[in-house]
Design a protein around this motif. Structure first.
Motif: not given
Lengths: 185, 43
Positions: A114, A116-117, A119-120, A125, A157, A161-162, B38-40
């Motif tokens: 969460r 990492l992303a 807004n996914a 996942w 943040d 790059y996440r 990394g996501f994706g």
């Protein structure tokens, strides 16, 4: 990919050092170098090459990952006398340990995913499943063996790059910088 | 970066070739030994 930054940092620092001290680079004689491309192939197919990475089963991906990392461990052991390889081998060993103890993929907690992303979409996942085409499997921290070795760190943040990474990854990155840095002595 | 490239050009051919081999090997090692996510896609 983020670990490749270690190569850029290491070689840049080494070059500046060699220039400042007016010394020539000493390139280490590495043993069993042929093992590395062989070890890379299963991971390339399982995680990097899209036509295969999207169709390969989780079992095959984890078998490829473990086989590949065992070969790399042999390479690191063969070069243990080269400065910096102790860190490369230790990082690899820590990653391999937590991967093997958790079914063959690197665990990552739902909380870290969460982060990492954020807004996914929720369908992107699922706990207990492989995270996209990565080496990771989403596992709750309380269901993860040696949780502290898993992918639990994320970049601040202000990095655009996440990425999530483990203690083992940190040792691997430091090891690469050390190998390159010692070339300037 | 330009300075680095100039410095690289000044090295003997054998050193350049061996350095490139070590860099490629280390890069493959890092991509395979590390497991950042990394996501994706890959970290």
């Amino acid at each position: 990919m983020i670990l490749l930054v270690a190569i850029v940092v290491g070689i840049s620092a080494t070059w500046m050092r060699a220039r400042y001290t007016n010394t020539r680079l000493t390139i280490p004689e590495l043993e069993w170098m042929w093992l590395v491309p062989i070890a890379f192939v299963p991971q390339w197919l399982a995680f990097y090459f899209q036509p295969t990475s999207t169709s390969i089963s989780t079992t095959a991906a984890s078998a490829g990952l473990i086989t590949s990392q065992l070969l790399l461990l042999a390479f690191a052991w063969a070069n243990r006398k080269v400065p910096g390889f102790w860190a490369l081998g230790l990082g690899l060993g820590l990653n391999l340990l937590v991967i093997v103890l958790n079914g063959g993929l690197m665990p990552i907690s739902p909380e870290t995913v969460r982060e990492l992303a954020p807004n996914a979409p929720s369908a992107a996942w699922q706990a207990g499943e492989r995270l996209g085409t990565t080496k990771d499997i989403v596992l709750p921290a309380n269901a993860t063996r040696l949780w502290w070795l898993s992918d639990r760190f994320v970049l601040p943040d202000w990095f655009s790059y996440r990425v999530a990474f483990s203690i083992g990854d940190i040792f691997v990155g430091v090891g690469a910088i050390l190998v390159l840095w010692r070339m300037g002595e | 970066m330009k300075r680095l490239m100039r410095n690289f050009d000044r090295q003997p051919e054998s050193t350049k070739a061996r350095l490139m081999l070590v860099l490629v090997t280390l890069s493959m090692f890092l991509l395979s030994a590390g497991a950042p996510a990394g996501f994706g896609g890959m970290g």
